[in-house]
Enzyme design. Structure first.
Site, PDB file in Angstrom:
ATOM      1  N   HIS A  24       0.817  -1.224   0.000  1.00  0.00           N
ATOM      2  CA  HIS A  24       0.000   0.000   0.000  1.00  0.00           C
ATOM      3  C   HIS A  24       0.850   1.274   0.000  1.00  0.00           C
ATOM      4  O   HIS A  24       0.375   2.330   0.407  1.00  0.00           O
ATOM      5  CB  HIS A  24      -0.962   0.025   1.196  1.00  0.00           C
ATOM      6  CG  HIS A  24      -2.080  -0.962   1.065  1.00  0.00           C
ATOM      7  ND1 HIS A  24      -3.158  -0.988   1.891  1.00  0.00           N
ATOM      8  CD2 HIS A  24      -2.286  -1.954   0.182  1.00  0.00           C
ATOM      9  CE1 HIS A  24      -3.981  -1.960   1.544  1.00  0.00           C
ATOM     10  NE2 HIS A  24      -3.461  -2.556   0.510  1.00  0.00           N
ATOM     11  N   HIS A  79     -14.740  -3.732  -0.766  1.00  0.00           N
ATOM     12  CA  HIS A  79     -13.780  -2.638  -0.530  1.00  0.00           C
ATOM     13  C   HIS A  79     -13.200  -2.274  -1.897  1.00  0.00           C
ATOM     14  O   HIS A  79     -12.925  -3.165  -2.698  1.00  0.00           O
ATOM     15  CB  HIS A  79     -12.702  -3.186   0.414  1.00  0.00           C
ATOM     16  CG  HIS A  79     -11.570  -2.289   0.749  1.00  0.00           C
ATOM     17  ND1 HIS A  79     -11.675  -0.931   0.877  1.00  0.00           N
ATOM     18  CD2 HIS A  79     -10.258  -2.587   1.008  1.00  0.00           C
ATOM     19  CE1 HIS A  79     -10.479  -0.427   1.210  1.00  0.00           C
ATOM     20  NE2 HIS A  79      -9.617  -1.404   1.288  1.00  0.00           N
ATOM     21  N   GLU A  81     -10.330  -0.475  -2.576  1.00  0.00           N
ATOM     22  CA  GLU A  81      -8.893  -0.202  -2.732  1.00  0.00           C
ATOM     23  C   GLU A  81      -8.347  -1.109  -3.841  1.00  0.00           C
ATOM     24  O   GLU A  81      -8.819  -2.229  -4.052  1.00  0.00           O
ATOM     25  CB  GLU A  81      -8.148  -0.431  -1.403  1.00  0.00           C
ATOM     26  CG  GLU A  81      -6.756   0.162  -1.455  1.00  0.00           C
ATOM     27  CD  GLU A  81      -6.134   0.423  -0.074  1.00  0.00           C
ATOM     28  OE1 GLU A  81      -6.661  -0.071   0.936  1.00  0.00           O
ATOM     29  OE2 GLU A  81      -5.103   1.126  -0.025  1.00  0.00           O
ATOM     30  N   ASP A  83      -5.918  -3.019  -4.490  1.00  0.00           N
ATOM     31  CA  ASP A  83      -5.444  -4.406  -4.394  1.00  0.00           C
ATOM     32  C   ASP A  83      -6.615  -5.386  -4.449  1.00  0.00           C
ATOM     33  O   ASP A  83      -6.401  -6.586  -4.649  1.00  0.00           O
ATOM     34  CB  ASP A  83      -4.577  -4.628  -3.141  1.00  0.00           C
ATOM     35  CG  ASP A  83      -5.175  -4.074  -1.871  1.00  0.00           C
ATOM     36  OD1 ASP A  83      -6.033  -3.168  -1.941  1.00  0.00           O
ATOM     37  OD2 ASP A  83      -4.790  -4.538  -0.787  1.00  0.00           O
ATOM     38  N   HIS A 146     -10.675  -0.848   6.914  1.00  0.00           N
ATOM     39  CA  HIS A 146      -9.921   0.317   7.284  1.00  0.00           C
ATOM     40  C   HIS A 146     -10.201   1.520   6.388  1.00  0.00           C
ATOM     41  O   HIS A 146      -9.540   2.568   6.531  1.00  0.00           O
ATOM     42  CB  HIS A 146      -8.410  -0.006   7.250  1.00  0.00           C
ATOM     43  CG  HIS A 146      -7.861  -0.227   5.862  1.00  0.00           C
ATOM     44  ND1 HIS A 146      -6.779   0.465   5.398  1.00  0.00           N
ATOM     45  CD2 HIS A 146      -8.274  -0.999   4.824  1.00  0.00           C
ATOM     46  CE1 HIS A 146      -6.498   0.098   4.151  1.00  0.00           C
ATOM     47  NE2 HIS A 146      -7.402  -0.787   3.791  1.00  0.00           N
ATOM     48  N   ASP A 165     -10.233  -6.819   4.285  1.00  0.00           N
ATOM     49  CA  ASP A 165      -8.898  -6.609   4.866  1.00  0.00           C
ATOM     50  C   ASP A 165      -8.806  -7.091   6.322  1.00  0.00           C
ATOM     51  O   ASP A 165      -7.713  -7.424   6.797  1.00  0.00           O
ATOM     52  CB  ASP A 165      -8.531  -5.123   4.837  1.00  0.00           C
ATOM     53  CG  ASP A 165      -7.978  -4.689   3.487  1.00  0.00           C
ATOM     54  OD1 ASP A 165      -7.305  -5.501   2.835  1.00  0.00           O
ATOM     55  OD2 ASP A 165      -8.221  -3.541   3.099  1.00  0.00           O
ATOM     56  N   TYR A 193       0.746  -6.724  10.397  1.00  0.00           N
ATOM     57  CA  TYR A 193      -0.393  -6.235   9.609  1.00  0.00           C
ATOM     58  C   TYR A 193      -1.254  -5.302  10.455  1.00  0.00           C
ATOM     59  O   TYR A 193      -1.625  -4.205  10.034  1.00  0.00           O
ATOM     60  CB  TYR A 193      -1.183  -7.453   9.144  1.00  0.00           C
ATOM     61  CG  TYR A 193      -2.306  -7.197   8.188  1.00  0.00           C
ATOM     62  CD1 TYR A 193      -2.085  -7.237   6.816  1.00  0.00           C
ATOM     63  CD2 TYR A 193      -3.597  -6.950   8.632  1.00  0.00           C
ATOM     64  CE1 TYR A 193      -3.128  -7.035   5.914  1.00  0.00           C
ATOM     65  CE2 TYR A 193      -4.635  -6.742   7.741  1.00  0.00           C
ATOM     66  CZ  TYR A 193      -4.394  -6.792   6.390  1.00  0.00           C
ATOM     67  OH  TYR A 193      -5.427  -6.587   5.505  1.00  0.00           O
ATOM     68  N   HIS A 226      -6.348 -10.944   2.393  1.00  0.00           N
ATOM     69  CA  HIS A 226      -4.885 -11.108   2.344  1.00  0.00           C
ATOM     70  C   HIS A 226      -4.488 -12.295   3.219  1.00  0.00           C
ATOM     71  O   HIS A 226      -4.969 -12.412   4.362  1.00  0.00           O
ATOM     72  CB  HIS A 226      -4.151  -9.875   2.883  1.00  0.00           C
ATOM     73  CG  HIS A 226      -4.363  -8.645   2.063  1.00  0.00           C
ATOM     74  ND1 HIS A 226      -3.816  -8.468   0.813  1.00  0.00           N
ATOM     75  CD2 HIS A 226      -5.061  -7.506   2.323  1.00  0.00           C
ATOM     76  CE1 HIS A 226      -4.169  -7.281   0.341  1.00  0.00           C
ATOM     77  NE2 HIS A 226      -4.925  -6.681   1.233  1.00  0.00           N
TER      78      HIS A 226
HETATM   79 FE1  FEO Z   1      -7.462  -1.851   1.935  1.00  0.00          FE
HETATM   80 FE2  FEO Z   1      -6.080  -4.753   1.072  1.00  0.00          FE
HETATM   81  O1  FEO Z   1      -6.754  -3.076   0.791  1.00  0.00           O
END
Ligand code: FEO
Length: 400
Positions: A24, A79, A81, A83, A146, A165, A193, A226
């Site tokens: 990130h 989400h 984001e 990724d 997050h 996440d 993490y 993840h």
């Molecule tokens: Fe908030 Fe794994 O992206």
């Protein structure tokens, strides 16, 4: 490049990024990471989240082994984001889904990042349920866990929480499940993490855990976006309990000393402070920020109730490495810590005071004045450093 079956008709179709080191853009990921995407095959075929755009081909390859791409009916975007939404545009283009399901803010963020013209976006909120045949998908918004758009999806028929996440770890491996992996390494990866990504949102973590308890969700698998998938009641309880403990940030009787030195004097002071802590029975780790990443400092903080920061004075300020780590630390909002500051100087000597104020602005208890030594610390200066370590140790013990 096979999909992995998690339960009957539920598959992992994600990608493993073994060489990801800058997660990130701000956090170190020494073990790489995975981008987990999931397919639930039912009367409606549903894909949950996608992968980083670089791995779109990998994901589509796994998906195509299970169903033709144009047979994806719904895409759930927990989400936005990149990724997780990096391959979304390609997936929408190829699948032409009937619905793209996301939160209210998810829709707003999707529209801000992608050309969503003509996309069949359906907004859901906490408590909404969508039937897909034999299964129902329940949605729970987890704002600021997050990002403001974050939500999780729960499938009661499989006792499965797809958690985005939350509950993830940066681990790249052939193993897909928590019970297949070395537990000590996994434990460290959770701390890395949490302390580098989730920590500022600890109040939201505690609220979400309360909400999960209140909803009486029966969970036997937690599938994050993840790392490894938590399999079995015991491992699900383990990660939920671990998150609660990390979010509570109860002080621990251990200290970390972080320093940056120009000619070694501040490093000598760090060792003397460590002696004072150890004399009082408080274990300590010393981190030279020139040889370590700011993420390593935060990971260490997961087990430390005290943080002692030192820098030589440079141009009437702290050295750049210390400015970096303090900026990073302050943004991550650690709570319930004891702090202290030190540093050597040649003529002006501002850095210990600057550090002291920086740590105090993080609401740390500051039980001692900063210690500074002119050029190379001599006996008196070293005695002050040992005393500083002892004072911090006593304050920490009183807090634990
Ligand atoms: Fe908030 Fe794994 O992206």
């Amino acid at each position: 490049m096979k999909p992995v079956e998690l339960a009957k008709d539920i598959f992992w179709i994600g990608a493993v990024d073994y060489n990801k080191r800058n997660f990130h853009g701000y956090s170190r990921s020494p073990r790489g990471t995975t981008y987990n995407s999931y397919l639930v095959r039912d009367e409606k075929n549903v894909v949950f989240d996608t992968v980083d755009n670089d791995y779109a081909g990998t994901m589509f390859c796994r998906l195509a082994k299970l169903i033709p791409l144009d047979k994806v009916d719904y895409i759930v975007v927990n989400h936005t984001e990149k990724d997780h939404a990096g391959a979304l545009c390609q997936l929408v283009e190829r699948c032409k889904p009937e619905k793209i399901i996301t939160s209210t803010i998810g829709k707003r963020f999707m529209e801000a990042q992608f050309d969503t013209t003509g996309w069949p976006i359906e907004v859901v909120k906490t408590g909404d349920v969508i039937n897909i045949g034999k299964r129902n998908i329940h949605f729970v918004e987890t704002r600021m866990l997050h990002w403001p758009d974050s939500m999780v999806s729960y499938i009661p028929e499989d006792k499965l929480l797809i958690s985005n996440d939350a509950f993830g770890q940066n681990i790249a491996s052939s193993e897909r499940f928590s019970d297949q992996y070395d537990r000590c390494v996994l434990e460290k990866a959770i701390k890395e993490y949490y302390y580098n990504i989730v920590l500022p949102f600890s109040p939201q973590v505690l609220k979400t855990l309360e909400l999960v308890a209140a909803l009486k969700l029966d969970i036997e698998m937690i599938a994050p976006d993840h790392g490894l998938i938590w399999r079995g009641k015991d491992d699900c309880k383990y990660i939920l309990d671990t998150y609660r403990a990390l979010a509570e940030q109860k002080p621990k009787q251990r200290a970390v000393i972080v320093y940056d030195s120009m000619w070694g004097s501040t490093g000598i002071m760090a060792s003397a402070i460590a002696s004072g802590l150890e004399d009082e029975g408080v274990p300590v780790r010393i981190i030279d920020i020139q040889k370590n990443h700011h993420s390593d400092v935060m990971t260490e903080l997961a087990d430390c109730g005290a943080v002692i920061v030192g820098s030589a004075t440079h141009n009437n300020n702290v050295l750049p490495g210390i400015a970096d780590v303090l900026t990073y630390m302050k943004g991550l909002r650690p709570l319930n810590r004891v702090g202290a500051a030190f540093g050597s100087y040649g003529w002006s000597g501002e850095s210990p005071k600057i550090i002291q104020e920086w740590l105090a602005s993080m609401n740390m208890d500051m039980p001692a004045d900063p210690v500074k030594c002119l050029f190379v610390p001599k006996h008196e200066g070293l005695s002050q450093c040992v005393a500083l370590g002892k004072t911090v140790a006593e304050a920490l013990k009183a807090k634990c």
